[in-house]
Scaffold this active site. Structure first.
Site, short mmCIF file in Angstrom:
data_model
loop_
_atom_site.label_atom_id
_atom_site.label_comp_id
_atom_site.label_asym_id
_atom_site.label_seq_id
_atom_site.Cartn_x
_atom_site.Cartn_y
_atom_site.Cartn_z
N ALA A 32 0.90 -1.05 0.08
CA ALA A 32 -0.47 -0.16 0.16
C ALA A 32 1.17 1.28 0.12
CB ALA A 32 -0.56 0.28 0.88
N THR A 33 -0.17 2.39 0.32
CA THR A 33 0.83 3.68 -0.01
C THR A 33 2.29 3.85 1.00
OG1 THR A 33 -1.46 4.22 -0.09
CG2 THR A 33 0.10 6.14 0.26
N GLN A 34 3.14 4.10 0.35
CA GLN A 34 4.66 4.10 1.15
C GLN A 34 4.62 5.71 2.32
OE1 GLN A 34 6.55 0.93 1.57
NE2 GLN A 34 4.62 0.60 1.18
N SER A 35 3.85 6.63 1.26
CA SER A 35 4.56 7.56 1.23
C SER A 35 3.05 8.74 1.18
CB SER A 35 5.04 8.50 0.54
OG SER A 35 5.06 8.14 -0.69
#
Lengths: 286, 267, 345
Positions: A32-35
């Site tokens: 999923a989103t890393q940032s």
């Protein structure tokens, strides 16, 4: 020319260059989103004798772009608790909707017998001030319960490697009607303190707040006016030094009488005179 | 075997609009021995009359603690009661772990009400054959709820269910106004007196066949927060003092109006 | 993590169990066998005893499987009987809001006064009251809350009353389709106030476009009060005044006398007082039992409830009850006078 369906609407490779295939995760672990993408900066809060003061500015940054300047990062829960969000704004929206559902569920369980008619319906109407009286009988979730719930939620998401990328402050009153202030972040780390701040505020504003409220006893001696002044001072300092901040902010005071939320406050008495003394950047050569 | 054509399952209405299976389930509750519950401003009390299958066997437990702040009294099919009480325990524990507080009693009772109602509307399921009295305390004070196999749940000031419980209810109705301000001991005594009304002629309350459960809540003097007296079940020697304190009264003569003996109806 | 119940009926519904329920009685009627799905005979001969009986027809009435030859589903009709035995409930839609009221027949003196609420809130702006089997009513309310939740999740806005009524009508109708379930033993009255304001979208960040995130056209009127009544068959209509339960005939007669849709229509406060009076009148059909009056109301966002569904405040309710009792007494006096006149003739 490539007329196949997969090329419809697609810019030409020889003009714009080929797509970067590394973005297409066809194999490998799903993640999923890393940032975070659109973010809010610090939230600061301090306890005082009768309650808690909490503030956050009205900016949502898109990286280094000050993209949205009317974003309300203080959200009210059940007219008794204020939750301040720093970090990703879409995750803040998700949590806000989720907490709204939780509030509706709670109001089902606690259908009041005698209700005071003085409550505002929606907390995000464009007026700058809204005073909400507690329409909230003894059975509803207080700030401590809400904080525990958020902690469980965020920790669970962290374990799933799909975090809600926020750093949250929960301000309100606990079961004994004492001022309650606690933090919980994207990893599920939770703690409480007489004064708290997220993001840049933890480095810039905390030392200032700790001068006045280092311990619970000191915090219990502060008056409301003092607490509000300290917060305003800290917001000013953050605007001076945090490059992703704004001079318009929201501030809320939570006491047992309810939540007083002001959403269009402007920083006052700024002094940028010190800027002239800074040398070595830009065109200045002396 | 069947009284009529409309009592085979709970998905059949009778021409009068009744569901016989649910009414039969209520009969199962009436077969259980009597339990009484009373709530005052500070305490919620459950008292139960336990039965034994034979002279030398143990007595069936009737009171169960669900969580620190909630307890139940059962009348009817014990195994159905176990299913419901396990569910309640899980819900309470889950709520405590998630929110850090006692689960509000009304929400808990609503959940078992919904659970039981589904069993009255789907084929292949049967209604729960147990009635419960749920006694609990929360932020709003002590509560007493009655749970019926139909899924109906109502908050009561005082109630009794089980065999011959109508006698106990009559006693409770007579003394209704006194309960709110009763102290802990007085409340238990009222419960036991109500219980005695429902006993058969030659039966007495003994330490073996009587159970008492109490939960209480009070405001702490320092900061006004609620202090819970955890729900505790008392059996055996622990109930001796209470039994003795109501033993002197004539059977059925313990009401404030002093109207003499209540009617003792045989089984 | 998120408190959710499944939005579709549970896996046992529609039924996995066979559609046929073998009658436990000694008679195995041939028309109940899987091979005869068509026309149902009313009289049947048992091939063991050679007795011709009407048992079969009763058997059909006890099972919600096929429609009977005259097109009736008896289980639904029997469900309506259950509703008719319940305490009266009414709803009034006036020009600036909705009032719901119910006659709660007190089953036992031991009930805790005011603790057992019958009128439920769905989301914030809708109220539901029902007559008939209370556990079924609670099931209905639970489902309505789930529907409102699902709508909010998708559309990020509160559910309009008409849409909730439509969904609940469909839900109740589904329970009339299969043998494995039975119809609801309630008639529900759903009242709500759809917001006339440009409400922000759930979780709105910033202010959104100037026309409003709800997309409402600025010069038109939107929202308003709405009232629906849904029967056990799933049939529903929109009403200005609705009544169900034991005293519905008396209540309907009174509601028809009120001016609800016209130019001089009732205001919310007047409607509260009328609702109390009507319940007291309808209670006459249940005269030998005690009852408790419970009332709730929803106003516009500039009205007394600020768009929320709330219980009518104690003071107003007590005033309405006082006036209702007074009007009952004066009615009795009129009746007495009429009797006196008659005697003299």
């Amino acid at each position: 020319m490539d007329h196949r369906p997969q090329a419809w609407g697609r810019p030409r490779d020889d003009v714009y260059g080929a797509y970067d295939g590394s973005y297409f995760q066809n194999s490998g672990p799903k993640f999923a989103t890393q940032s975070p993408v659109v973010t809010g900066t610090s939230v600061i809060a301090i306890k005082f004798k009768d309650g808690v003061v909490i503030a956050a500015d009205n900016l949502a940054s898109y990286g280094s772009l000050a993209r949205f300047t009317n974003v309300k990062r203080l959200r009210v829960f059940l007219d008794t608790t204020v939750v301040g969000f720093g970090g990703d704004v879409s995750d803040m929206q998700y949590l806000d909707r989720h907490l709204n559902e939780l509030a509706i569920d709670e109001s089902y369980e606690n259908d009041t017998t005698e209700t005071a008619a003085a409550t505002t319906t929606s907390s995000s109407d464009p007026s700058s001030t809204s005073t909400q009286t507690p329409n909230n009988p003894a059975g509803s979730l207080n700030a401590a319960n809400l904080h525990k719930y958020l902690q469980k939620l965020l920790y669970r998401r962290r374990n799933d490697f799909d975090p809600l990328w926020n750093h949250i402050l929960v301000a309100g009153l606990d079961a004994s009607s004492k001022p309650f202030l606690a933090s919980v972040d994207l990893r599920g780390t939770a703690f409480t303190s007489p004064s708290l701040a997220t993001g840049f505020g933890a480095a810039l504003a905390q030392p200032i707040m700790r001068r006045y409220a280092a311990t619970e006893e000191d915090a219990a001696k502060l008056t409301r006016e003092q607490a509000v002044d300290i917060i305003k001072e800290c917001m000013k300092v953050l605007f001076y030094r945090d490059a992703r901040s704004l001079d318009k902010y929201s501030i809320a005071v939570v006491t047992k009488d309810g939540v007083e939320l002001k959403e269009e406050e402007q920083l006052e008495k700024q002094s940028w005179a010190f800027a002239e003394r800074i040398h070595g950047y830009g065109t200045q050569t002396v | 075997m069947f009284r009529n054509n409309y009592d085979n399952d709970s998905v059949t209405f009778s021409p009068q609009g009744r569901i016989f299976q649910v009414e039969y389930a209520a009969e199962a509750v009436k077969q259980g021995s009597v339990v009484v519950g009373i709530a005052s401003k500070t305490h919620a009390v459950l008292v139960a009359f336990k039965r034994n299958a034979e002279e030398l066997s143990s007595y069936q437990k009737k009171l169960f603690a669900i969580d620190e702040h909630v307890g139940i009294a059962i009348a009817g099919l014990t195994s159905d009661a176990r299913v419901l009480s396990n569910f309640m325990k899980q819900q309470c524990l889950g709520h405590r772990l998630t929110y850090g507080r006692n689960m509000p009693v009304r929400g808990l009772v609503d959940m078992i009400g919904s659970k039981a109602q589904i069993n009255t509307q789907h084929y292949g399921k049967r209604p729960y054959g147990v009635g419960l009295l749920v006694a609990g305390v929360d932020e709003q004070g002590p509560h007493l709820f009655e749970f019926q196999p139909s899924g109906m749940t109502e908050e009561m000031v005082a109630f009794a269910i089980g065999a011959r419980s109508q006698m106990a209810r009559t006693y409770l109705e007579k003394n209704l106004d006194a309960f709110a301000d009763c102290g802990r001991e007085e409340l238990v005594r009222h419960g036991l007196k109500a219980l005695k009304e429902s006993l058969v002629q030659d039966r007495e309350l003994t330490i073996e066949n009587t159970s008492v459960g109490i939960a209480g809540v009070s405001k702490s003097k320092e900061d006004g927060s609620s202090v819970v007296e955890p729900f505790k079940v008392f059996d055996g020697q622990e109930v001796n003092a209470w039994i003795e304190s109501v033993a002197d009264d004539k059977e059925g003569g313990g009401d404030a109006a002093g109207e003499g003996e209540g009617m003792d109806v045989d089984a | 993590m998120v408190r959710r119940r499944p939005l579709t009926p549970s896996s046992s519904f529609p039924p996995k169990a066979p559609c046929f329920h073998n009658p436990p009685s000694a008679f195995r009627t041939p028309n109940e066998s899987p091979h005869n799905l068509g026309y149902m005979m009313q009289r049947v001969t048992n091939h063991h005893t050679h007795k011709t009986t009407d048992v079969h027809r009763h058997g059909l009435r006890s099972r919600q499987l096929h429609l009977l030859p005259d097109g009736r589903n008896f289980q639904v009709e029997y469900a309506v009987k259950a509703v008719e035995n319940g305490g009266t409930s009414i709803g009034i839609r006036c020009k600036d809001g909705v009032v719901l009221a119910v006659e709660k027949v007190v089953g036992s003196k031991l009930l805790k006064h005011s603790a057992n609420k019958r009128i439920a809130t769905v989301d914030r702006h809708l109220g539901v009251v029902y007559s008939g089997m209370v556990p079924d009513g609670r099931h209905f309310v639970d489902r309505a809350r789930d529907e409102a939740r699902a709508w909010r999740d998708t559309n990020k806005t509160p559910i309009p009353t008409a849409d909730l009524a439509s969904r609940m009508g469909g839900y109740m109708q589904a329970y009339t389709l299969y043998q494995s379930v039975r119809p609801f033993g309630i008639t529900a009255i759903v009242g709500g106030f759809d917001s006339e304001l440009e409400l922000p979208v759930d979780g709105e960040v910033g202010y959104g476009p100037s026309v409003g995130a709800g997309g409402k056209a600025p010069d038109k009127k939107h929202g308003g009060p709405f009232l629906y009544m849904i029967e056990p068959s799933g049939l529903y209509w929109g009403y200005y005044g609705a009544a169900t339960g034991k005293g519905r005939q008396a209540a309907k007669a009174e509601l028809e006398k009120l001016d609800l849709g016209g130019a001089g229509a009732l205001t919310l406060e007047q409607a509260v007082k009328e609702a109390a009076r009507i319940i007291y009148l309808a209670h006459d059909d249940n005269k030998d039992k005690e009852f408790e009056l419970e009332m709730s109301w929803i106003s516009a966002s500039d009205g007394p409830t600020k768009g929320k569904h709330q219980e009518v405040p104690k003071a107003l309710r007590e005033e309405a009850e006082r006036l209702a009792k007074k009007s009952m007494e004066s009615d009795d006096e009129d009746d007495d006078k009429k009797d006196d006149d008659k005697m003299e003739e």
